[in-house]
Design a protein around this motif. Structure first.
Motif, PDB file in Angstrom:
ATOM      1  N   ILE A  13       0.881  -1.169   0.000  1.00 50.78           N
ATOM      2  CA  ILE A  13       0.000   0.000   0.000  1.00 50.78           C
ATOM      3  C   ILE A  13       0.913   1.212   0.000  1.00 50.78           C
ATOM      4  CG2 ILE A  13      -1.815   1.245   1.215  1.00 50.78           C
ATOM      5  CD1 ILE A  13      -2.577  -1.420   2.509  1.00 50.78           C
ATOM      6  N   HIS A  14       0.753   2.076  -0.989  1.00 46.49           N
ATOM      7  CA  HIS A  14       1.627   3.247  -1.158  1.00 46.49           C
ATOM      8  C   HIS A  14       3.095   2.841  -1.014  1.00 46.49           C
ATOM      9  CE1 HIS A  14      -2.007   5.460  -1.041  1.00 46.49           C
ATOM     10  NE2 HIS A  14      -2.219   5.321   0.236  1.00 46.49           N
ATOM     11  N   ASP A  15       3.494   1.848  -1.775  1.00 43.80           N
ATOM     12  CA  ASP A  15       4.896   1.393  -1.806  1.00 43.80           C
ATOM     13  C   ASP A  15       5.403   0.774  -0.513  1.00 43.80           C
ATOM     14  OD1 ASP A  15       5.199   2.013  -4.440  1.00 43.80           O
ATOM     15  OD2 ASP A  15       5.842   4.080  -4.031  1.00 43.80           O
ATOM     16  N   LYS A  16       4.524   0.623   0.461  1.00 46.69           N
ATOM     17  CA  LYS A  16       4.960  -0.045   1.685  1.00 46.69           C
ATOM     18  C   LYS A  16       4.398  -1.471   1.674  1.00 46.69           C
ATOM     19  CE  LYS A  16       5.179   0.427   6.633  1.00 46.69           C
ATOM     20  NZ  LYS A  16       4.171   0.107   7.594  1.00 46.69           N
ATOM     21  N   GLU A  17       5.255  -2.442   1.921  1.00 45.42           N
ATOM     22  CA  GLU A  17       4.786  -3.821   1.903  1.00 45.42           C
ATOM     23  C   GLU A  17       4.008  -4.119   3.183  1.00 45.42           C
ATOM     24  OE1 GLU A  17       7.633  -7.226   1.871  1.00 45.42           O
ATOM     25  OE2 GLU A  17       6.713  -7.643  -0.069  1.00 45.42           O
ATOM     26  N   ILE A  18       2.728  -4.465   3.022  1.00 44.43           N
ATOM     27  CA  ILE A  18       1.877  -4.748   4.192  1.00 44.43           C
ATOM     28  C   ILE A  18       1.703  -6.264   4.350  1.00 44.43           C
ATOM     29  CG2 ILE A  18      -0.404  -4.383   5.242  1.00 44.43           C
ATOM     30  CD1 ILE A  18       1.145  -1.768   5.040  1.00 44.43           C
ATOM     31  N   MET A  50     -10.532 -10.435  -1.989  1.00 42.28           N
ATOM     32  CA  MET A  50     -11.800 -10.104  -2.656  1.00 42.28           C
ATOM     33  C   MET A  50     -11.588  -9.308  -3.944  1.00 42.28           C
ATOM     34  SD  MET A  50     -14.727 -11.175  -1.827  1.00 42.28           S
ATOM     35  CE  MET A  50     -15.868 -11.205  -3.199  1.00 42.28           C
ATOM     36  N   GLY A  51     -10.348  -8.803  -4.159  1.00 44.18           N
ATOM     37  CA  GLY A  51     -10.064  -8.141  -5.433  1.00 44.18           C
ATOM     38  C   GLY A  51     -10.177  -6.626  -5.424  1.00 44.18           C
ATOM     39  N   HIS A  52     -10.016  -6.002  -4.272  1.00 44.40           N
ATOM     40  CA  HIS A  52      -9.997  -4.531  -4.217  1.00 44.40           C
ATOM     41  C   HIS A  52      -8.849  -4.034  -5.098  1.00 44.40           C
ATOM     42  CE1 HIS A  52      -9.678  -0.484  -2.820  1.00 44.40           C
ATOM     43  NE2 HIS A  52     -10.549  -0.642  -1.842  1.00 44.40           N
ATOM     44  N   PRO A  53      -9.150  -3.150  -6.064  1.00 44.75           N
ATOM     45  CA  PRO A  53      -8.115  -2.764  -7.033  1.00 44.75           C
ATOM     46  C   PRO A  53      -6.887  -2.097  -6.404  1.00 44.75           C
ATOM     47  CG  PRO A  53     -10.107  -1.432  -7.297  1.00 44.75           C
ATOM     48  CD  PRO A  53     -10.442  -2.521  -6.328  1.00 44.75           C
ATOM     49  N   ALA A  54      -7.059  -1.456  -5.240  1.00 46.40           N
ATOM     50  CA  ALA A  54      -5.911  -0.783  -4.606  1.00 46.40           C
ATOM     51  C   ALA A  54      -5.009  -1.766  -3.865  1.00 46.40           C
ATOM     52  CB  ALA A  54      -6.409   0.293  -3.652  1.00 46.40           C
ATOM     53  N   TYR A  55      -5.427  -3.021  -3.800  1.00 43.92           N
ATOM     54  CA  TYR A  55      -4.681  -4.010  -3.024  1.00 43.92           C
ATOM     55  C   TYR A  55      -4.244  -5.168  -3.915  1.00 43.92           C
ATOM     56  CZ  TYR A  55      -6.685  -1.465   0.947  1.00 43.92           C
ATOM     57  OH  TYR A  55      -7.046  -0.495   1.840  1.00 43.92           O
ATOM     58  N   HIS A  56      -3.742  -4.807  -5.091  1.00 49.80           N
ATOM     59  CA  HIS A  56      -3.333  -5.847  -6.044  1.00 49.80           C
ATOM     60  C   HIS A  56      -1.984  -6.442  -5.620  1.00 49.80           C
ATOM     61  CE1 HIS A  56      -3.954  -7.923  -9.804  1.00 49.80           C
ATOM     62  NE2 HIS A  56      -2.661  -7.820 -10.023  1.00 49.80           N
ATOM     63  N   PRO A  57      -1.845  -7.775  -5.707  1.00 47.09           N
ATOM     64  CA  PRO A  57      -0.601  -8.407  -5.274  1.00 47.09           C
ATOM     65  C   PRO A  57       0.614  -7.957  -6.093  1.00 47.09           C
ATOM     66  CG  PRO A  57      -2.314 -10.052  -5.630  1.00 47.09           C
ATOM     67  CD  PRO A  57      -2.861  -8.767  -6.125  1.00 47.09           C
ATOM     68  N   THR A  58       1.747  -7.824  -5.405  1.00 47.19           N
ATOM     69  CA  THR A  58       3.011  -7.589  -6.112  1.00 47.19           C
ATOM     70  C   THR A  58       3.704  -8.925  -6.342  1.00 47.19           C
ATOM     71  OG1 THR A  58       4.065  -7.277  -3.967  1.00 47.19           O
ATOM     72  CG2 THR A  58       3.409  -5.288  -5.158  1.00 47.19           C
ATOM     73  N   GLN A  59       3.256  -9.924  -5.616  1.00 46.62           N
ATOM     74  CA  GLN A  59       3.866 -11.248  -5.711  1.00 46.62           C
ATOM     75  C   GLN A  59       2.845 -12.271  -5.231  1.00 46.62           C
ATOM     76  OE1 GLN A  59       7.666 -12.256  -3.436  1.00 46.62           O
ATOM     77  NE2 GLN A  59       6.165 -13.523  -2.387  1.00 46.62           N
TER      78      GLN A  59
END
Ligand code: ATP
Ligand code: MG
Length: 256
Positions: A13-18, A50-59
């Motif tokens: 989220i905003h370049d921070k890995e959560i 659930m597929g929230h567009p702002a929470y797309h996987p980086t890996q």
């Protein structure tokens, strides 16, 4: 595997890995609980599933019944049998509970059978009435706008009502117990247990409190810290956590 599988998932989220290299399997018919301190990424995880567009996987990968769903839209995921009861359900002024539910049910029916003409209104009303009575919701709720002015506990019941009407295969329940009074907690938990058994559902239940797990007995309890699972065990793990807090895990499992 029939159910939900998460493999090495990372989410920024905003370049921070959560979410950090998170893995979990929830087979159909099993109940898994996820507990963890505030801000650890539990709700973020539920949004990514659930597929929230702002929470797309980086890996990593999210699989439903062995199919990779990373690029599916939330409605495709819902039609495939995924459901999320949100920690903070949003109000939808202008859309009544009944209309919302009937539309959602009809879309799912049509996805399963393109020639479906939609659920007949008398049948819909009957099921809705039954489920609302079961959850001890006043019938007037069905004509109110979804979550608009609902109290905290009413919003949580409305989430469980949606689950009861949509009968998902896999449900993620994010703090479904927050804000519920003692009687409501029991009613909601009984509702969830009945649905889980009737439909052989897989459930991922996110909670801070062991008490909910007295009512809804999990097969496995996972402890999530700093974006991933640090410990999994049987339901007794929740009791141990209640007694000792999180510090003993921090000490035993030094975080990277
Ligand atoms: N849209 C956002 N913008 C900035 N930070 C965010 C956003 N969404 C989540 N975060 C941050 O990500 C972290 C994880 O949040 P998340 O809501 O997933 O935690 P949680 O484990 O569900 O916590 P809680 O138990 O309090 O519900 C937090 O530090 C949060 O502030
Ligand atoms: Mg949360």
């Amino acid at each position: 595997m029939t159910g939900l599988e998460i493999k090495n998932l990372s989410v920024n989220i905003h370049d921070k890995e959560i979410i950090k290299n998170f893995s979990l399997k929830v087979p159909k018919g099993e109940i898994h609980a996820v507990m963890g301190p505030n801000g650890t990424g539990k709700s973020t995880l539920s949004y990514s599933i659930m597929g929230h567009p702002a929470y797309h996987p980086t890996q990593g990968e999210i699989l439903l019944n062995d199919q990779i769903i990373n690029d599916w839209s939330p409605d495709q995921r819902s039609q495939a049998g995924l459901f999320l009861a949100m920690q903070y359900p949003v109000a939808v002024p202008g859309v009544s509970v009944a209309n919302f539910l009937r539309t959602a049910m009809n879309i799912r029916r049509k996805a399963a059978n393109p020639s479906d003409k939609g659920i007949p209104i008398p049948e819909f009303r009957k099921i809705l009435k039954e489920k609302m009575a079961y959850l001890k919701m006043d019938p007037s709720f069905s004509s109110r706008y979804l979550n608009d002015g609902f109290s905290g506990g009413e919003k949580k019941r409305a989430e469980v009502l949606q689950m009861a009407m949509l009968k998902p295969e896999i449900a993620i329940l994010d703090e479904i117990d927050s804000g519920l009074d003692i009687d409501a907690l029991r009613i909601v938990a009984e509702g969830i247990n009945t649905l889980a058994q009737e439909n052989q559902m897989g459930i991922l239940i996110i909670t801070h409190y062991q008490r909910l797990l007295d009512y809804i007995k999990p097969d496995v309890v996972h402890i999530m810290m700093d974006g991933h699972i640090v410990l999994s065990g049987k339901s007794e793990l929740a009791l141990e956590l209640e007694e000792k807090g999180y510090d003993w895990i921090r000490q035993e499992q030094p975080l990277p």
